[in-house]
Design a protein around this motif. Structure first.
Motif, PDB file in Angstrom:
ATOM      1  N   LEU A   1      -4.017  -6.923  -2.512  1.00  0.00           N
ATOM      2  CA  LEU A   1      -4.263  -5.490  -2.348  1.00  0.00           C
ATOM      3  C   LEU A   1      -5.671  -5.247  -2.894  1.00  0.00           C
ATOM      4  O   LEU A   1      -5.876  -5.158  -4.093  1.00  0.00           O
ATOM      5  CB  LEU A   1      -3.225  -4.681  -3.140  1.00  0.00           C
TER       6      LEU A   1
ATOM      7  N   SER B   1       0.911   4.002  -3.069  1.00  0.00           N
ATOM      8  CA  SER B   1       0.428   5.350  -2.772  1.00  0.00           C
ATOM      9  C   SER B   1       1.485   6.395  -3.120  1.00  0.00           C
ATOM     10  O   SER B   1       1.185   7.456  -3.678  1.00  0.00           O
ATOM     11  CB  SER B   1       0.051   5.458  -1.291  1.00  0.00           C
TER      12      SER B   1
ATOM     13  N   VAL C   1      -9.039  -0.243   0.142  1.00  0.00           N
ATOM     14  CA  VAL C   1      -7.727   0.323  -0.211  1.00  0.00           C
ATOM     15  C   VAL C   1      -7.631   0.438  -1.729  1.00  0.00           C
ATOM     16  O   VAL C   1      -7.272   1.481  -2.276  1.00  0.00           O
ATOM     17  CB  VAL C   1      -6.590  -0.586   0.321  1.00  0.00           C
TER      18      VAL C   1
ATOM     19  N   GLN D   1       0.811  -1.223   0.000  1.00  0.00           N
ATOM     20  CA  GLN D   1       0.000   0.000   0.000  1.00  0.00           C
ATOM     21  C   GLN D   1       0.847   1.276   0.000  1.00  0.00           C
ATOM     22  O   GLN D   1       0.613   2.199  -0.786  1.00  0.00           O
ATOM     23  CB  GLN D   1      -0.899  -0.038   1.243  1.00  0.00           C
TER      24      GLN D   1
END
Length: 407
Positions: free
Chosen positions: A271, A247, A275, A243
């Motif tokens: 993932l 990001s 999220v 993550q």
């Protein structure tokens, strides 16, 4: 099992009539989460069966996404009941409502039954000498009394920091199991890069049975559509802890509208959920400069077509970076193990990749922008001699043949 016939013509005619048995390989991959062990086992099984047209292989795996992979002919897999690792390092059963001891006992029984029925000539155990929570020990003890199966412990190039690993193996009785049950230890990396057994109290006799194979070369297995325009591949591997890296890459493209090349982001299978939805919304606002695709077992094709790669530092991803000779920025995880950081920092020392180190470089969008901008001018791994590090599969095939000949 060896059957000793009395000497004589009957014995000779019986043995002459028996067809030669084809090689049977079983690979145990203790996967509880992530893709690494399963993908490594698939690469090994593919190479061993490709080298012998009669050979077959079965992979035992607890990976929840095993069914989403294609396996070559004569390679099959058996899914063991899944377990999940919690943030505190303990495990729970994924689905069955059994406690972890009952789940482990169930897995252990399935493993032993599979071995008894399939009667493998070669058992390759990935990383954990005693299996998940010791589940392999009954099978290893059962095999010890028979001469049918050669047992190999396969270790990736880096396991963990030596002191941490030594304590872990001590706790699990892994050194004693390695000494007692395994004919050979194969390290899937070059000795010149790292010794994963450093810090382990192995006897000289056991150390003499260690073979460094080199890294396991990867190829495009399934063709896939890739973008016509230049792109950087962004992959967090399985994605369970990717993550922060994903990001940061999105932030880099958000902050710098002129950042090139464009990016193709592959979400790992782990993932997901909210999220991923939040990432999808951010990707949509970037007007095609970043495109995102779900987990795709055909990632090799995306690797092959990429201008460069931004990735985490798992073993399989690293093998792909070297195999496809891609300029790469590795953003290694540092918890719960230092494995990825050790691998990435060693690879950076050798000039194979660049590492974005949180402590040294800072996890800021400015840093990521600079790293992505620098990718096209980075040297390829081949300039640092990567091609000489990729003989792993050939060495494994040769070592397996030698083991069978010695039987």
């Amino acid at each position: 099992m060896n059957v000793h016939h009395q000497a004589g013509s009957t014995a000779q005619s019986e043995s002459a009539a028996e067809p030669e048995r084809s090689l049977r390989v079983m690979l145990y991959s203790h996967d509880t989460f992530g893709l690494g062990h399963l993908r490594r086992s698939r690469a090994l099984a593919s190479a061993l069966t490709a080298a012998d047209p009669k050979a077959s292989a079965i992979i035992l795996t607890g990976s929840p996404v095993a069914g989403r992979f294609t396996f070559p002919e004569r390679v099959d897999h058996m899914r063991l009941p899944g377990v999940t690792k919690l943030p505190d390092g303990t495990y729970v059963s994924q689905t069955l409502g059994l406690d972890i001891d009952d789940t482990t006992n169930l897995r252990s029984g399935l493993i032993q039954t599979a071995v008894e029925q399939y009667e493998p000539d070669l058992l390759i155990v990935d990383k954990e000498p005693t299996g998940f929570r010791g589940e392999l020990l009954p099978t290893l003890e059962w095999l010890e009394g028979r001469d049918q199966t050669r047992c190999v412990l396969g270790l990736r190039d880096v396991l963990d920091a030596p002191s941490v690993l030594a304590a872990e193996w001590d706790r699990k009785g892994a050194v004693a199991a390695t000494e007692r049950f395994y004919d050979q230890i194969w390290v899937y990396g070059p000795r010149s890069v790292y010794d994963p057994t450093e810090g382990l109290q192995l006897s000289e006799a056991t150390r003499a049975r260690i073979y460094w194979t080199g890294y396991l070369r990867r190829e495009v297995i399934d063709a896939a559509d890739t973008p016509d325009t230049p792109y950087v591949l962004i992959t967090p591997g399985g994605g369970g802890d990717g993550q922060a890296m994903v990001s940061l890459v999105l932030e880099a493209y958000e902050k710098d509208p002129t950042l090139k090349p464009d990016a193709v982001l592959v979400y790992g299978p782990f993932l997901s959920g909210e999220v991923r939805e939040a990432f999808e919304a951010r990707v949509a606002k970037l007007n095609g400069r970043v495109t995102a695709v779900g987990f795709d077992a055909k990632i090799e094709a995306l690797f092959a077509g990429a201008e460069g790669v931004v990735c985490m530092g798992g073993y399989n991803t690293f093998c792909e970076v070297l195999s496809f000779d891609k300029r790469a920025v590795i953003v290694p995880r540092t918890i719960p193990r230092l494995e990825q950081w050790i691998r990435a920092s060693r690879a950076e020392e050798l000039g194979l990749v660049r590492m974005l180190d949180e402590e040294r470089d800072g996890m800021t969008p400015e840093t990521m922008i600079a790293f992505i901008r620098g990718l096209p001018s980075q040297r390829k791994p081949s300039h640092a001699g990567a091609n000489g590090l990729l003989d792993g599969l050939d060495v494994v095939v040769a070592r397996a043949a030698q083991l069978m000949a010695d039987k």
